[in-house]
Design a protein around this motif. Structure first.
Motif, PDB file in Angstrom:
ATOM      1  N   LEU A  85       0.852  -1.202   0.000  1.00  0.00           N
ATOM      2  CA  LEU A  85       0.000   0.000   0.000  1.00  0.00           C
ATOM      3  C   LEU A  85       0.889   1.254   0.000  1.00  0.00           C
ATOM      4  O   LEU A  85       0.662   2.192  -0.759  1.00  0.00           O
ATOM      5  CB  LEU A  85      -0.926  -0.028   1.220  1.00  0.00           C
ATOM      6  N   LEU A  86       1.924   1.230   0.829  1.00  0.00           N
ATOM      7  CA  LEU A  86       2.829   2.393   0.921  1.00  0.00           C
ATOM      8  C   LEU A  86       3.556   2.605  -0.408  1.00  0.00           C
ATOM      9  O   LEU A  86       3.735   3.737  -0.860  1.00  0.00           O
ATOM     10  CB  LEU A  86       3.844   2.182   2.044  1.00  0.00           C
ATOM     11  N   ALA A  87       3.987   1.503  -1.044  1.00  0.00           N
ATOM     12  CA  ALA A  87       4.703   1.623  -2.319  1.00  0.00           C
ATOM     13  C   ALA A  87       3.800   2.279  -3.365  1.00  0.00           C
ATOM     14  O   ALA A  87       4.270   3.052  -4.200  1.00  0.00           O
ATOM     15  CB  ALA A  87       5.161   0.248  -2.802  1.00  0.00           C
ATOM     16  N   SER A  88       2.495   1.988  -3.308  1.00  0.00           N
ATOM     17  CA  SER A  88       1.565   2.618  -4.256  1.00  0.00           C
ATOM     18  C   SER A  88       1.316   4.076  -3.876  1.00  0.00           C
ATOM     19  O   SER A  88       1.273   4.940  -4.743  1.00  0.00           O
ATOM     20  CB  SER A  88       0.227   1.871  -4.287  1.00  0.00           C
ATOM     21  N   TYR A  89       1.134   4.324  -2.586  1.00  0.00           N
ATOM     22  CA  TYR A  89       0.839   5.700  -2.164  1.00  0.00           C
ATOM     23  C   TYR A  89       2.038   6.616  -2.440  1.00  0.00           C
ATOM     24  O   TYR A  89       1.901   7.701  -2.984  1.00  0.00           O
ATOM     25  CB  TYR A  89       0.466   5.744  -0.673  1.00  0.00           C
ATOM     26  N   PHE A  90       3.221   6.138  -2.039  1.00  0.00           N
ATOM     27  CA  PHE A  90       4.445   6.945  -2.219  1.00  0.00           C
ATOM     28  C   PHE A  90       5.155   6.475  -3.487  1.00  0.00           C
ATOM     29  O   PHE A  90       6.296   6.040  -3.423  1.00  0.00           O
ATOM     30  CB  PHE A  90       5.362   6.805  -1.000  1.00  0.00           C
ATOM     31  N   ASN A  91       4.498   6.555  -4.624  1.00  0.00           N
ATOM     32  CA  ASN A  91       5.121   5.990  -5.830  1.00  0.00           C
ATOM     33  C   ASN A  91       6.316   6.806  -6.295  1.00  0.00           C
ATOM     34  O   ASN A  91       7.097   6.347  -7.118  1.00  0.00           O
ATOM     35  CB  ASN A  91       4.091   5.773  -6.949  1.00  0.00           C
ATOM     36  N   ASP A  92       6.466   8.025  -5.760  1.00  0.00           N
ATOM     37  CA  ASP A  92       7.674   8.798  -6.044  1.00  0.00           C
ATOM     38  C   ASP A  92       8.462   9.071  -4.756  1.00  0.00           C
ATOM     39  O   ASP A  92       9.282   9.962  -4.680  1.00  0.00           O
ATOM     40  CB  ASP A  92       7.321  10.113  -6.754  1.00  0.00           C
ATOM     41  N   GLY A  93       8.181   8.275  -3.714  1.00  0.00           N
ATOM     42  CA  GLY A  93       8.946   8.353  -2.470  1.00  0.00           C
ATOM     43  C   GLY A  93       9.839   7.133  -2.352  1.00  0.00           C
ATOM     44  O   GLY A  93      10.029   6.392  -3.333  1.00  0.00           O
ATOM     45  N   LEU A  94      10.385   6.911  -1.170  1.00  0.00           N
ATOM     46  CA  LEU A  94      11.232   5.726  -0.943  1.00  0.00           C
ATOM     47  C   LEU A  94      10.654   4.968   0.254  1.00  0.00           C
ATOM     48  O   LEU A  94      10.503   5.533   1.339  1.00  0.00           O
ATOM     49  CB  LEU A  94      12.667   6.163  -0.627  1.00  0.00           C
ATOM     50  N   VAL A  95      10.327   3.707   0.045  1.00  0.00           N
ATOM     51  CA  VAL A  95       9.718   2.909   1.113  1.00  0.00           C
ATOM     52  C   VAL A  95      10.712   1.848   1.586  1.00  0.00           C
ATOM     53  O   VAL A  95      11.202   1.059   0.778  1.00  0.00           O
ATOM     54  CB  VAL A  95       8.421   2.223   0.616  1.00  0.00           C
ATOM     55  N   VAL A  96      11.016   1.859   2.883  1.00  0.00           N
ATOM     56  CA  VAL A  96      11.855   0.813   3.459  1.00  0.00           C
ATOM     57  C   VAL A  96      10.934  -0.141   4.209  1.00  0.00           C
ATOM     58  O   VAL A  96      10.298   0.233   5.189  1.00  0.00           O
ATOM     59  CB  VAL A  96      12.912   1.408   4.419  1.00  0.00           C
ATOM     60  N   ALA A  97      10.839  -1.362   3.692  1.00  0.00           N
ATOM     61  CA  ALA A  97       9.972  -2.379   4.302  1.00  0.00           C
ATOM     62  C   ALA A  97      10.884  -3.294   5.105  1.00  0.00           C
ATOM     63  O   ALA A  97      11.715  -4.003   4.541  1.00  0.00           O
ATOM     64  CB  ALA A  97       9.238  -3.150   3.214  1.00  0.00           C
ATOM     65  N   ASN A  98      10.717  -3.257   6.436  1.00  0.00           N
ATOM     66  CA  ASN A  98      11.617  -4.028   7.301  1.00  0.00           C
ATOM     67  C   ASN A  98      10.873  -5.150   8.013  1.00  0.00           C
ATOM     68  O   ASN A  98       9.738  -4.983   8.460  1.00  0.00           O
ATOM     69  CB  ASN A  98      12.235  -3.110   8.367  1.00  0.00           C
ATOM     70  N   GLU A  99      11.532  -6.281   8.136  1.00  0.00           N
ATOM     71  CA  GLU A  99      10.981  -7.390   8.922  1.00  0.00           C
ATOM     72  C   GLU A  99      12.125  -8.045   9.688  1.00  0.00           C
ATOM     73  O   GLU A  99      13.159  -8.385   9.113  1.00  0.00           O
ATOM     74  CB  GLU A  99      10.289  -8.399   7.989  1.00  0.00           C
ATOM     75  N   VAL A 100      11.905  -8.221  10.994  1.00  0.00           N
ATOM     76  CA  VAL A 100      12.985  -8.735  11.838  1.00  0.00           C
ATOM     77  C   VAL A 100      13.184 -10.252  11.665  1.00  0.00           C
ATOM     78  O   VAL A 100      14.307 -10.742  11.741  1.00  0.00           O
ATOM     79  CB  VAL A 100      12.759  -8.338  13.321  1.00  0.00           C
TER      80      VAL A 100
END
Ligand code: SAM
Length: 462
Positions: free
Chosen positions: A128-143
């Protein structure tokens, strides 16, 4: 009749919007809500169809997310090629309210925005974030490492070049002071909000676990808070009904950090309940399955009102060779991507984020960044599945449209009949959407669908 934990019911009695009879009834009803969120960059593809009747599954829009749809029934996603092609994500409807939170708190100012999704697997909020911020940078983290692999798979299928997948403990972010503009903490929780769809969660629920989860939520927030910029947006959510993990955490956030609670506008017909924490009167939003079409969920947003930033000095990313550049460029649309090398593979990144990816690489374990293009074998590029899933593949690369049956065979990694095609690399497509790579040889076709992601079942029934 499902036996809901008595202690949970007792603890919810005085909470706004809670209705014991309606709560018990909605859990006893067995009703299942299925919803999907379309991928805007691939959404020319149709919505899922019922495999046995061939009819489009009737759908209606989810009011708080422009790409969200309810399905009237649950189709076999496994046997829908469009599911594997990342044209939609099967996501619980209440969680899609994150879109509305962003629309109200950020609006259209998405360019260059750096977003951390701290507890990201399997990737519902990250896509969802990747679509919303399509010109931003999304860091998806999982421990958790195994869960980070599932996250990476879902991000790869989503195909956005502006996403980085990391596999780190929240503590590891400490070096990135004031780095992110937006931070989503979709915290691990006791999971009561999912009781209706997952009865096993009922057996795992205990009062002790609620206390442990609440302590862990505080620890996670304390570990990453400094990573958020002054004026940055913090979104906290859980799928628990327990006050100890919801309103009480909001009070803890207000007591521990310098933040301002954000009031969100919710339309009455949405059925979302606005609540307030006891001490600091911070606003939170509760989702009850008897008030709306969705599962139990809680979300709140804050604006940070303090914090330091830091200068980052980093070496550039590892450059690729001239041969690699020539090979990569022959597969990729010309545009604003730069190439770098990681573990002998060529990576394409939006040029604007090359320094950011270098900063992240210095401090975190990057599982994947941008789009993995492929690796040179001799002088030829062997393209990666991630490239096929992206929107970057050059127009002149041949596309071979498959029928539904052929597409399923392709996704099962079975042999595909050689047609009358030119030799070389080609994209297998279905309904104009890429499924993956094939290599057309003289008398056979090599199927390059990733073996670990292939459909294992023979048919819907089997
Ligand atoms: N945001 C995800 C989505 O929308 O698909 C769901 C996230 S789930 C509610 C919480 C995640 O937190 C899990 O993937 C879990 O592995 C992770 N997690 C568990 N313990 C954690 C910890 N101590 N710190 C950070 N994350 C943790």
């Amino acid at each position: 009749m499902i036996a809901l934990p008595k202690e949970l019911i007792a603890s919810l009695t005085n909470i706004k919007g809670f209705n014991k009879e309606a709560f018990e009834q909605v859990h006893a009803s067995g009703e299942q809500v299925t919803s999907i969120r379309l991928n805007p960059v691939k959404s020319r593809a149709p919505l899922p169809i019922n495999q046995s009747t061939g009819q489009l599954v009737h759908q209606s829009a989810i009011p708080w997310c422009p790409y969200g749809y309810y399905l009237s029934q649950r189709p076999s996603f496994t046997f829908d090629p469009l599911f594997h092609a990342g044209t939609y994500y099967v996501q619980e409807a209440s969680s899609m309210f994150l879109w509305e939170v962003l629309a109200q708190a950020i609006g259209n100012n998405t360019a260059g925005v750096k977003v951390l999704d701290l507890c990201a697997a399997p990737g519902g909020k990250s896509t969802l974030l990747a679509s919303y911020f399509n010109d931003g940078l999304v860091v998806a983290n999982e421990v958790i490492r195994s869960r980070a692999a599932v996250l990476a798979e879902n991000i790869t299928k989503w195909g956005s070049a502006n996403t980085v997948v990391t596999n780190n403990d929240p503590k590891d972010f400490v070096e990135l002071k004031g780095y992110f503009d937006v931070m989503i903490v979709d915290a691990p929780c006791s999971g009561s909000g999912l009781f209706r769809r997952d009865e096993d969660a009922i057996d795992e629920w205990s009062e002790e676990n609620v206390v442990l989860c609440s302590q862990r939520q505080q620890r996670i927030l304390a570990d990453v808070y400094s990573t958020l910029k002054n004026d940055g947006l913090l979104v906290y959510s859980t799928c628990s009904y327990s006050k100890a993990e919801d309103e009480d955490i909001l009070d803890w956030i207000c007591a521990t950090f310098s933040v301002e609670s954000l009031v969100l506008h919710v339309k009455e017909e949405w059925g979302i309940i606005e609540v307030e924490s006891d001490i600091h009167k911070a606003k939170g939003y509760r989702f009850y399955p008897y008030k709306l079409k969705g599962e139990g969920f809680f979300i709140a947003a804050f604006r940070k009102r303090d914090g330091e930033t830091q200068d980052y000095r980093v070496q550039g990313l590892q450059k690729i060779s001239k041969e690699e550049a020539i090979a990569a460029e022959s597969f990729i649309k010309s545009g604003e991507m730069i190439f770098c090398s990681q573990a002998e593979k060529i990576i394409a990144l939006p040029a604007t984020y090359k320094t950011d990816v270098a900063i992240l690489q210095k401090h975190l374990y990057l599982r994947q960044a941008g789009i993995t293009v492929g690796a040179l074998k001799g002088r030829d590029l062997v393209p990666e599945h991630a490239l096929a899933m992206s929107t970057l593949v050059a127009e002149n690369i041949p596309r071979i449209p498959l029928t539904k049956q052929q597409a399923i065979h392709y996704l099962q990694k079975k042999d595909i009949e050689p047609g009358n095609f030119d030799k070389g690399w080609a994209l297998a497509t279905y309904e104009n959407v890429n499924l993956g790579w094939m290599k057309i040889l003289h008398n056979r076709v090599n199927n390059y669908y990733p073996v670990e992601w292939r459909i294992l079942k023979e048919s819907i029934a089997g």
